[in-house]
Motif scaffolding. Structure first.
Motif, PDB file in Angstrom:
ATOM      1  N   LEU A   2      -4.238 -14.498  -7.031  1.00  0.00           N
ATOM      2  CA  LEU A   2      -4.133 -14.039  -8.745  1.00  0.00           C
ATOM      3  C   LEU A   2      -3.722 -12.670  -8.900  1.00  0.00           C
ATOM      4  O   LEU A   2      -3.304 -12.366  -9.943  1.00  0.00           O
ATOM      5  CB  LEU A   2      -5.728 -14.102  -9.290  1.00  0.00           C
ATOM      6  N   ARG A   3      -3.764 -11.667  -7.866  1.00  0.00           N
ATOM      7  CA  ARG A   3      -3.190 -10.731  -8.022  1.00  0.00           C
ATOM      8  C   ARG A   3      -1.493 -10.657  -8.295  1.00  0.00           C
ATOM      9  O   ARG A   3      -1.133 -10.126  -8.778  1.00  0.00           O
ATOM     10  CB  ARG A   3      -3.595  -9.581  -7.097  1.00  0.00           C
ATOM     11  N   TYR A   4      -1.097 -11.640  -7.135  1.00  0.00           N
ATOM     12  CA  TYR A   4       0.104 -11.909  -7.286  1.00  0.00           C
ATOM     13  C   TYR A   4       0.619 -12.142  -8.405  1.00  0.00           C
ATOM     14  O   TYR A   4       1.569 -11.743  -9.205  1.00  0.00           O
ATOM     15  CB  TYR A   4       0.588 -12.906  -6.279  1.00  0.00           C
TER      16      TYR A   4
ATOM     17  N   ILE B 130       3.662   2.217  -2.995  1.00  0.00           N
ATOM     18  CA  ILE B 130       2.733   3.405  -2.545  1.00  0.00           C
ATOM     19  C   ILE B 130       1.688   2.651  -1.930  1.00  0.00           C
ATOM     20  O   ILE B 130       0.917   1.828  -2.609  1.00  0.00           O
ATOM     21  CB  ILE B 130       2.634   4.366  -3.750  1.00  0.00           C
ATOM     22  N   ALA B 131       1.223   3.139  -0.796  1.00  0.00           N
ATOM     23  CA  ALA B 131       0.048   2.644   0.209  1.00  0.00           C
ATOM     24  C   ALA B 131       0.157   1.117   0.426  1.00  0.00           C
ATOM     25  O   ALA B 131      -0.535   0.282  -0.177  1.00  0.00           O
ATOM     26  CB  ALA B 131      -1.243   2.687  -0.915  1.00  0.00           C
ATOM     27  N   SER B 132       1.263   1.060   0.986  1.00  0.00           N
ATOM     28  CA  SER B 132       1.897  -0.670   1.214  1.00  0.00           C
ATOM     29  C   SER B 132       0.936  -1.303   2.137  1.00  0.00           C
ATOM     30  O   SER B 132       1.370  -2.578   2.260  1.00  0.00           O
ATOM     31  CB  SER B 132       3.136  -0.410   1.943  1.00  0.00           C
ATOM     32  N   HIS B 133      -0.009  -0.637   2.818  1.00  0.00           N
ATOM     33  CA  HIS B 133      -1.023  -1.353   3.460  1.00  0.00           C
ATOM     34  C   HIS B 133      -0.238  -2.526   4.524  1.00  0.00           C
ATOM     35  O   HIS B 133       0.421  -2.045   5.456  1.00  0.00           O
ATOM     36  CB  HIS B 133      -1.952  -2.429   2.562  1.00  0.00           C
ATOM     37  N   ASP B 134      -0.691  -3.695   4.556  1.00  0.00           N
ATOM     38  CA  ASP B 134      -0.172  -4.514   5.719  1.00  0.00           C
ATOM     39  C   ASP B 134       1.044  -4.979   5.071  1.00  0.00           C
ATOM     40  O   ASP B 134       1.881  -6.274   5.629  1.00  0.00           O
ATOM     41  CB  ASP B 134      -0.855  -5.527   6.114  1.00  0.00           C
ATOM     42  N   GLY B 135       1.726  -4.515   4.138  1.00  0.00           N
ATOM     43  CA  GLY B 135       3.156  -5.059   3.461  1.00  0.00           C
ATOM     44  C   GLY B 135       3.028  -6.283   2.670  1.00  0.00           C
ATOM     45  O   GLY B 135       4.129  -6.975   2.202  1.00  0.00           O
ATOM     46  N   ARG B 136       1.633  -6.526   2.179  1.00  0.00           N
ATOM     47  CA  ARG B 136       1.614  -7.899   1.410  1.00  0.00           C
ATOM     48  C   ARG B 136       2.378  -7.895   0.028  1.00  0.00           C
ATOM     49  O   ARG B 136       2.924  -8.868  -0.496  1.00  0.00           O
ATOM     50  CB  ARG B 136       0.048  -8.186   1.164  1.00  0.00           C
ATOM     51  N   TRP B 137       2.438  -6.523  -0.719  1.00  0.00           N
ATOM     52  CA  TRP B 137       3.206  -6.370  -1.878  1.00  0.00           C
ATOM     53  C   TRP B 137       4.530  -6.078  -1.653  1.00  0.00           C
ATOM     54  O   TRP B 137       5.253  -6.349  -2.842  1.00  0.00           O
ATOM     55  CB  TRP B 137       2.243  -5.574  -2.545  1.00  0.00           C
ATOM     56  N   SER B 138       4.832  -5.565  -0.543  1.00  0.00           N
ATOM     57  CA  SER B 138       6.391  -5.432  -0.302  1.00  0.00           C
ATOM     58  C   SER B 138       6.924  -6.872  -0.054  1.00  0.00           C
ATOM     59  O   SER B 138       8.193  -7.036  -0.846  1.00  0.00           O
ATOM     60  CB  SER B 138       6.280  -4.673   0.982  1.00  0.00           C
TER      61      SER B 138
ATOM     62  N   CYS C 145       2.428   1.198  -7.465  1.00  0.00           N
ATOM     63  CA  CYS C 145       1.153   2.021  -7.328  1.00  0.00           C
ATOM     64  C   CYS C 145       0.061   1.069  -7.448  1.00  0.00           C
ATOM     65  O   CYS C 145      -0.722   0.896  -8.312  1.00  0.00           O
ATOM     66  CB  CYS C 145       1.171   3.355  -8.421  1.00  0.00           C
ATOM     67  N   LEU C 146      -0.285   0.332  -6.310  1.00  0.00           N
ATOM     68  CA  LEU C 146      -1.392  -0.647  -6.250  1.00  0.00           C
ATOM     69  C   LEU C 146      -2.471  -0.184  -5.422  1.00  0.00           C
ATOM     70  O   LEU C 146      -2.315  -0.151  -4.316  1.00  0.00           O
ATOM     71  CB  LEU C 146      -0.705  -2.146  -5.874  1.00  0.00           C
ATOM     72  N   GLY C 147      -3.436  -0.413  -5.946  1.00  0.00           N
ATOM     73  CA  GLY C 147      -4.721   0.029  -5.101  1.00  0.00           C
ATOM     74  C   GLY C 147      -4.695   1.354  -4.545  1.00  0.00           C
ATOM     75  O   GLY C 147      -5.106   1.694  -3.622  1.00  0.00           O
TER      76      GLY C 147
ATOM     77  N   GLY D  28       2.640   7.875   7.019  1.00  0.00           N
ATOM     78  CA  GLY D  28       2.064   9.289   6.539  1.00  0.00           C
ATOM     79  C   GLY D  28       1.636   9.160   5.305  1.00  0.00           C
ATOM     80  O   GLY D  28       1.435   8.111   4.499  1.00  0.00           O
ATOM     81  N   ASP D  29       1.143  10.497   4.776  1.00  0.00           N
ATOM     82  CA  ASP D  29       0.476  10.634   3.498  1.00  0.00           C
ATOM     83  C   ASP D  29       1.798  10.493   2.604  1.00  0.00           C
ATOM     84  O   ASP D  29       2.736  10.912   2.625  1.00  0.00           O
ATOM     85  CB  ASP D  29      -0.040  12.104   3.410  1.00  0.00           C
ATOM     86  N   VAL D  30       1.233   9.728   1.491  1.00  0.00           N
ATOM     87  CA  VAL D  30       2.224   9.358   0.573  1.00  0.00           C
ATOM     88  C   VAL D  30       2.865  10.475  -0.015  1.00  0.00           C
ATOM     89  O   VAL D  30       4.176  10.761  -0.554  1.00  0.00           O
ATOM     90  CB  VAL D  30       1.741   8.412  -0.531  1.00  0.00           C
ATOM     91  N   LEU D  31       2.172  11.675  -0.325  1.00  0.00           N
ATOM     92  CA  LEU D  31       2.639  12.830  -0.722  1.00  0.00           C
ATOM     93  C   LEU D  31       3.710  13.463   0.045  1.00  0.00           C
ATOM     94  O   LEU D  31       4.620  14.229  -0.552  1.00  0.00           O
ATOM     95  CB  LEU D  31       1.669  13.655  -1.508  1.00  0.00           C
TER      96      LEU D  31
ATOM     97  N   ILE E  90       5.161   3.045   2.009  1.00  0.00           N
ATOM     98  CA  ILE E  90       4.451   4.315   2.391  1.00  0.00           C
ATOM     99  C   ILE E  90       2.954   3.901   2.706  1.00  0.00           C
ATOM    100  O   ILE E  90       2.389   3.599   1.701  1.00  0.00           O
ATOM    101  CB  ILE E  90       4.555   5.466   1.770  1.00  0.00           C
ATOM    102  N   GLU E  91       2.680   4.036   3.903  1.00  0.00           N
ATOM    103  CA  GLU E  91       1.181   3.689   4.064  1.00  0.00           C
ATOM    104  C   GLU E  91       0.578   4.788   5.114  1.00  0.00           C
ATOM    105  O   GLU E  91       1.253   5.121   6.069  1.00  0.00           O
ATOM    106  CB  GLU E  91       1.076   2.515   4.772  1.00  0.00           C
ATOM    107  N   GLY E  92      -0.509   5.319   4.842  1.00  0.00           N
ATOM    108  CA  GLY E  92      -1.095   6.657   5.686  1.00  0.00           C
ATOM    109  C   GLY E  92      -1.696   6.089   7.022  1.00  0.00           C
ATOM    110  O   GLY E  92      -1.955   6.782   7.842  1.00  0.00           O
ATOM    111  N   LYS E  93      -2.028   4.471   7.124  1.00  0.00           N
ATOM    112  CA  LYS E  93      -2.590   4.196   8.654  1.00  0.00           C
ATOM    113  C   LYS E  93      -1.578   3.742   9.404  1.00  0.00           C
ATOM    114  O   LYS E  93      -0.907   2.365   8.991  1.00  0.00           O
ATOM    115  CB  LYS E  93      -4.072   3.360   8.395  1.00  0.00           C
ATOM    116  N   ALA E  94      -1.194   4.284  10.819  1.00  0.00           N
ATOM    117  CA  ALA E  94      -0.148   3.553  11.576  1.00  0.00           C
ATOM    118  C   ALA E  94      -0.347   2.085  12.019  1.00  0.00           C
ATOM    119  O   ALA E  94       0.596   1.137  11.928  1.00  0.00           O
ATOM    120  CB  ALA E  94      -0.226   4.559  12.728  1.00  0.00           C
TER     121      ALA E  94
END
Ligand SMILES: C[S@@+](CC[C@H](N)C(=O)[O-])C[C@H]1O[C@@H](n2cnc3c(N)ncnc32)[C@H](O)[C@@H]1O
Length: 282
Positions: free
Chosen positions: A65-67, A86-94, A155-157, A137-140, A108-112
């Motif tokens: 539903l978010r999609y 921004i905050a691309s997580h596991d790439g779901r929204w990319s 800019c999701l989540g 890395g940090d988005v900023l 861009i995602e802060g957690k490697a």
């Protein structure tokens, strides 16, 4: 699939939006499409790796539903676009952006470890690997360092995992996107431009990463109200063009679980446009 659900996030009363004021459904949850035309596309059933590579609300109904709210309703925005996630997580929204017509995406995602998942997920589903790039890395920090050409910013989540709104909006402004799509938890029903302070735990997958201004594993973040989001946009030359039609999605998918926050106005999906072009959704 088969994941433990977040307590308190179940679909409110089987499809009945709870965003009621004095018996009236709140304007943001009033369905705008004819009955039966907002059924789930089940987008992620075609990309099932995303049900497994995140444990941040990667529930089937919720992701699908978010999609529909973020992408299917805004399809024209993505056509041929260069997108920043921004905050691309596991790439779901990319992946969703590319599948909805985007030409390319930079995440861009802060957690490697999440960036590794994003690269593996997109490698599994996208033939041309020149269409996506992920920075860890940090988005900023990354936005300050890298030159990224974009047409659309997602800019999701993320807006509730920072308090550094002026820096974030200033960086977005420098990129000069023609649209900014925001999906965020909000301080529900607040009538003024308020930000509720919250403490994130830097070790949690869903939460803010530690930065130069955090201390002891905690990160001070904020949950902005809808008027606060409008004010942030206005301060940087944008305005709210539209809100996604969660009222129709909730009505037409009454058994969907884990989307209750959209039904009680504690989360919204909206599009910003440069102020001079905006339709100016009231
Ligand atoms: C709630 S999740 C949202 C994931 C995804 N964008 C979505 O909407 O489903 C928040 C994500 O933001 C990332 N994050 C938090 N603070 C960050 C920061 N300062 N820079 C980059 N990523 C960050 C987290 O690691 C996490 O992947």
């Amino acid at each position: 699939m088969g994941r433990k659900r977040q307590p308190g996030k179940q679909m409110a009363a089987q499809g009945q939006p709870q965003g009621q004021q004095g018996g009236q459904v709140h304007e943001l949850l009033r369905p705008r499409r004819p009955v039966g035309t907002a059924r789930s596309s089940h987008f992620f059933d075609g990309f099932p790796r995303f049900y497994e590579t995140s444990h941040t609300t990667a529930f089937r109904d919720r992701l699908n539903l978010r999609y529909d709210a973020i992408f299917a309703e805004n399809r024209a925005i993505f056509e041929g676009a260069r997108v920043l996630d921004i905050a691309s997580h596991d790439g779901r929204w990319s992946l969703a952006a590319l599948e909805t017509g985007a030409k390319s995406v930079v995440g861009i995602e802060g957690k490697a470890d999440l960036v590794e998942h994003a690269n593996a997920n997109l490698a599994a589903y996208v033939e041309d690997d020149s269409r996506y790039t992920f920075y860890a890395g940090d988005v900023l920090d990354v936005l300050a360092r890298e030159k990224i050409d974009v047409d659309v910013v997602m800019c999701l989540g993320f807006l509730y995992h920072t308090l550094r709104y002026n820096e974030l909006m200033w960086r977005i402004r420098q990129l000069n996107p023609r649209k900014v799509i925001i999906d965020t938890q909000v301080h529900p029903r607040a009538k003024g431009p308020f930000v509720r302070m919250v403490l994130d735990k830097a070790g949690m997958q869903r939460d803010a990463i530690a930065d130069d201004y955090s201390y002891g594993g905690l990160v001070l973040v904020g949950h902005p109200s809808v008027p606060a989001v409008r004010m942030m946009a206005k301060a940087y030359g944008y305005e709210v063009e539209s809100f996604s039609d969660w009222g129709s999605l909730l009505r037409d998918n009454p058994t969907a679980s884990d989307v209750g926050d959209y039904g009680d106005l504690s989360r919204v999906t909206l599009v910003l446009t440069p102020a001079e072009e905006g339709a100016g959704a009231a």
